[in-house]
Design a protein around this motif. Structure first.
Motif, PDB file in Angstrom:
ATOM      1  N   ILE A 156     -17.013  -2.718   1.925  1.00  0.00           N
ATOM      2  CA  ILE A 156     -16.234  -1.512   2.196  1.00  0.00           C
ATOM      3  C   ILE A 156     -14.814  -1.884   2.591  1.00  0.00           C
ATOM      4  CG2 ILE A 156     -16.056   0.564   3.633  1.00  0.00           C
ATOM      5  CD1 ILE A 156     -18.428   0.496   1.634  1.00  0.00           C
ATOM      6  N   MET A 157     -13.850  -1.271   1.924  1.00  0.00           N
ATOM      7  CA  MET A 157     -12.438  -1.536   2.192  1.00  0.00           C
ATOM      8  C   MET A 157     -11.885  -0.698   3.340  1.00  0.00           C
ATOM      9  SD  MET A 157     -11.907  -3.706  -0.287  1.00  0.00           S
ATOM     10  CE  MET A 157     -10.161  -3.849  -0.701  1.00  0.00           C
ATOM     11  N   GLY A 158     -12.590   0.368   3.683  1.00  0.00           N
ATOM     12  CA  GLY A 158     -12.154   1.271   4.731  1.00  0.00           C
ATOM     13  C   GLY A 158     -12.854   2.601   4.563  1.00  0.00           C
ATOM     14  N   ASN A 159     -12.486   3.576   5.385  1.00  0.00           N
ATOM     15  CA  ASN A 159     -13.115   4.888   5.306  1.00  0.00           C
ATOM     16  C   ASN A 159     -12.049   5.974   5.199  1.00  0.00           C
ATOM     17  OD1 ASN A 159     -14.281   7.499   6.567  1.00  0.00           O
ATOM     18  ND2 ASN A 159     -16.096   6.264   6.143  1.00  0.00           N
ATOM     19  N   ALA A 160     -12.139   6.758   4.131  1.00  0.00           N
ATOM     20  CA  ALA A 160     -11.119   7.768   3.846  1.00  0.00           C
ATOM     21  C   ALA A 160     -11.149   8.930   4.831  1.00  0.00           C
ATOM     22  CB  ALA A 160     -11.298   8.299   2.430  1.00  0.00           C
ATOM     23  N   PHE A 161     -12.272   9.118   5.531  1.00  0.00           N
ATOM     24  CA  PHE A 161     -12.359  10.185   6.519  1.00  0.00           C
ATOM     25  C   PHE A 161     -11.846   9.725   7.888  1.00  0.00           C
ATOM     26  CE2 PHE A 161     -16.249  11.961   4.074  1.00  0.00           C
ATOM     27  CZ  PHE A 161     -15.406  12.481   3.099  1.00  0.00           C
ATOM     28  N   GLU A 162     -12.122   8.473   8.234  1.00  0.00           N
ATOM     29  CA  GLU A 162     -11.720   7.971   9.545  1.00  0.00           C
ATOM     30  C   GLU A 162     -10.214   7.776   9.637  1.00  0.00           C
ATOM     31  OE1 GLU A 162     -13.992   4.456  10.151  1.00  0.00           O
ATOM     32  OE2 GLU A 162     -15.915   5.536  10.319  1.00  0.00           O
ATOM     33  N   THR A 163      -9.595   7.360   8.550  1.00  0.00           N
ATOM     34  CA  THR A 163      -8.127   7.267   8.508  1.00  0.00           C
ATOM     35  C   THR A 163      -7.647   8.264   7.459  1.00  0.00           C
ATOM     36  OG1 THR A 163      -8.265   5.408   6.942  1.00  0.00           O
ATOM     37  CG2 THR A 163      -8.098   4.869   9.291  1.00  0.00           C
ATOM     38  N   SER A 164      -7.348   7.777   6.280  1.00  0.00           N
ATOM     39  CA  SER A 164      -7.040   8.632   5.131  1.00  0.00           C
ATOM     40  C   SER A 164      -7.199   7.781   3.892  1.00  0.00           C
ATOM     41  CB  SER A 164      -5.614   9.177   5.203  1.00  0.00           C
ATOM     42  OG  SER A 164      -4.667   8.138   5.010  1.00  0.00           O
ATOM     43  N   PHE A 165      -7.306   8.433   2.749  1.00  0.00           N
ATOM     44  CA  PHE A 165      -7.419   7.663   1.514  1.00  0.00           C
ATOM     45  C   PHE A 165      -6.180   6.802   1.299  1.00  0.00           C
ATOM     46  CE2 PHE A 165      -6.433   7.217  -3.023  1.00  0.00           C
ATOM     47  CZ  PHE A 165      -7.519   6.448  -3.404  1.00  0.00           C
ATOM     48  N   GLU A 166      -5.013   7.353   1.599  1.00  0.00           N
ATOM     49  CA  GLU A 166      -3.758   6.607   1.407  1.00  0.00           C
ATOM     50  C   GLU A 166      -3.733   5.354   2.267  1.00  0.00           C
ATOM     51  OE1 GLU A 166      -3.982   9.838   1.824  1.00  0.00           O
ATOM     52  OE2 GLU A 166      -3.230  10.597  -0.109  1.00  0.00           O
ATOM     53  N   ASP A 167      -4.235   5.460   3.513  1.00  0.00           N
ATOM     54  CA  ASP A 167      -4.250   4.295   4.406  1.00  0.00           C
ATOM     55  C   ASP A 167      -5.128   3.181   3.836  1.00  0.00           C
ATOM     56  OD1 ASP A 167      -2.521   5.367   6.259  1.00  0.00           O
ATOM     57  OD2 ASP A 167      -4.101   6.156   7.552  1.00  0.00           O
ATOM     58  N   VAL A 168      -6.240   3.572   3.226  1.00  0.00           N
ATOM     59  CA  VAL A 168      -7.130   2.564   2.635  1.00  0.00           C
ATOM     60  C   VAL A 168      -6.519   1.997   1.359  1.00  0.00           C
ATOM     61  CG1 VAL A 168      -9.419   2.128   1.676  1.00  0.00           C
ATOM     62  CG2 VAL A 168      -9.157   3.710   3.608  1.00  0.00           C
ATOM     63  N   TRP A 169      -6.047   2.873   0.482  1.00  0.00           N
ATOM     64  CA  TRP A 169      -5.521   2.468  -0.827  1.00  0.00           C
ATOM     65  C   TRP A 169      -4.319   1.532  -0.706  1.00  0.00           C
ATOM     66  CZ3 TRP A 169      -7.302   2.236  -5.528  1.00  0.00           C
ATOM     67  CH2 TRP A 169      -6.442   2.198  -6.626  1.00  0.00           C
ATOM     68  N   PHE A 170      -3.487   1.777   0.289  1.00  0.00           N
ATOM     69  CA  PHE A 170      -2.298   0.945   0.480  1.00  0.00           C
ATOM     70  C   PHE A 170      -2.465  -0.054   1.633  1.00  0.00           C
ATOM     71  CE2 PHE A 170      -0.618   4.898  -1.447  1.00  0.00           C
ATOM     72  CZ  PHE A 170      -0.055   4.343  -2.590  1.00  0.00           C
ATOM     73  N   GLY A 171      -3.701  -0.211   2.112  1.00  0.00           N
ATOM     74  CA  GLY A 171      -3.967  -1.087   3.237  1.00  0.00           C
ATOM     75  C   GLY A 171      -3.939  -2.565   2.878  1.00  0.00           C
ATOM     76  N   ALA A 172      -4.041  -3.383   3.908  1.00  0.00           N
ATOM     77  CA  ALA A 172      -3.908  -4.833   3.749  1.00  0.00           C
ATOM     78  C   ALA A 172      -4.986  -5.417   2.842  1.00  0.00           C
ATOM     79  CB  ALA A 172      -3.955  -5.500   5.120  1.00  0.00           C
ATOM     80  N   GLU A 173      -6.227  -4.936   2.961  1.00  0.00           N
ATOM     81  CA  GLU A 173      -7.310  -5.514   2.154  1.00  0.00           C
ATOM     82  C   GLU A 173      -7.119  -5.196   0.665  1.00  0.00           C
ATOM     83  OE1 GLU A 173     -11.299  -4.956   3.557  1.00  0.00           O
ATOM     84  OE2 GLU A 173     -10.976  -6.765   4.730  1.00  0.00           O
ATOM     85  N   TYR A 174      -6.695  -3.980   0.367  1.00  0.00           N
ATOM     86  CA  TYR A 174      -6.456  -3.640  -1.036  1.00  0.00           C
ATOM     87  C   TYR A 174      -5.294  -4.457  -1.600  1.00  0.00           C
ATOM     88  CZ  TYR A 174      -9.358  -0.115  -3.263  1.00  0.00           C
ATOM     89  OH  TYR A 174     -10.378   0.519  -3.926  1.00  0.00           O
ATOM     90  N   CYS A 175      -4.244  -4.621  -0.797  1.00  0.00           N
ATOM     91  CA  CYS A 175      -3.100  -5.420  -1.262  1.00  0.00           C
ATOM     92  C   CYS A 175      -3.520  -6.855  -1.538  1.00  0.00           C
ATOM     93  CB  CYS A 175      -1.975  -5.379  -0.230  1.00  0.00           C
ATOM     94  SG  CYS A 175      -1.165  -3.765  -0.097  1.00  0.00           S
ATOM     95  N   LYS A 176      -4.372  -7.389  -0.654  1.00  0.00           N
ATOM     96  CA  LYS A 176      -4.873  -8.751  -0.845  1.00  0.00           C
ATOM     97  C   LYS A 176      -5.730  -8.853  -2.107  1.00  0.00           C
ATOM     98  CE  LYS A 176      -7.589 -12.356   1.469  1.00  0.00           C
ATOM     99  NZ  LYS A 176      -8.435 -12.668   2.647  1.00  0.00           N
ATOM    100  N   LEU A 177      -6.572  -7.836  -2.340  1.00  0.00           N
ATOM    101  CA  LEU A 177      -7.443  -7.845  -3.515  1.00  0.00           C
ATOM    102  C   LEU A 177      -6.628  -7.774  -4.803  1.00  0.00           C
ATOM    103  CD1 LEU A 177     -10.411  -7.817  -4.465  1.00  0.00           C
ATOM    104  CD2 LEU A 177     -10.280  -5.316  -4.460  1.00  0.00           C
TER     105      LEU A 177
END
Length: 220
Positions: A156-177
């Protein structure tokens, strides 16, 4: 948009899809497609997961797609996730499956339907660096958990409800991937292994289980 329709007949659909209602499903798809203009219809595709008990319907799914007013079909292989389902693998029907893909492409030429499908005995290895999933798609569970694709297992890269989809999509783990396909599942990702490979037909999580060792022994 891709609609999963893993059968071309009522009997097979109602057998394989939990609580499946083939006629209701086809009617709903047709109604939806008819509400679209030509440009948006081109963006809709039908997807079929093929296994040893439904692969004979591959040519029929192409004809059904055309009948629904759509022009794109993709065929995927069923990924075995437990030892009891080994009998469903396309590894058991390699040549027969290939013949159905050939028939599907013959129908494609007549109907003008695009068919995307893998075949046995013809593929060359592909580099996982060509994977576009981190840039073009996302896998979101009902609870909001976000995974990079359906092949990545439980990561799991993150949770779209706990933060937001944008936070996950542009987050550090996605950038690394995006910079380096570093997830363990990326190292043995099914779409980037040749179709002939034994391991291409098993889910990533299952391949690292103790039960899978027994499957390897059965096929060795």
């Amino acid at each position: 948009m891709v609609i999963s329709l893993n059968a071309a007949s009522a009997d097979t659909f109602n057998r394989d899809m939990k609580n499946g209602k083939y006629e209701k499903t086809i009617s709903a798809i047709r109604s939806f497609v008819n509400s679209l203009d030509d440009a948006n219809r081109m963006k809709i595709g039908i997807h079929m997961i093929a296994h040893s008990k439904n692969y004979l319907e591959i040519p029929d799914i192409v004809a059904l797609t055309h009948n629904l007013g759509l022009s794109n079909v993709s065929i995927g292989n069923y990924l075995i996730s437990n030892i009891d389902h080994v009998r469903y693998s396309l590894l058991n029907v390699k040549e027969e499956y290939n013949s159905m893909i050939k028939k599907a492409r013959d129908i494609r030429n007549k109907l003008g339907v695009s068919v995307s499908a893998r075949e046995f005995f013809v593929e060359e290895p592909r580099s996982k660096s060509n994977c576009t999933s981190p840039f073009e798609e996302v896998f979101i569970l009902p609870n909001g958990d976000v995974g990079p694709c359906c092949f990545s297992g439980d990561y799991i890269m993150g949770n779209a409800f706990e933060t937001s989809f944008e936070d996950v999509w542009f987050g550090a783990e996605y950038c690394k991937l995006r910079a380096d396909r570093w997830l363990p599942a990326c190292q043995t990702c099914t779409p980037f292994m040749v179709f002939d490979s034994f391991y291409t037909h098993f889910a990533g999580d299952f391949r690292i289980s103790e039960e899978f060792k027994e499957v390897e022994r059965l096929f060795s």
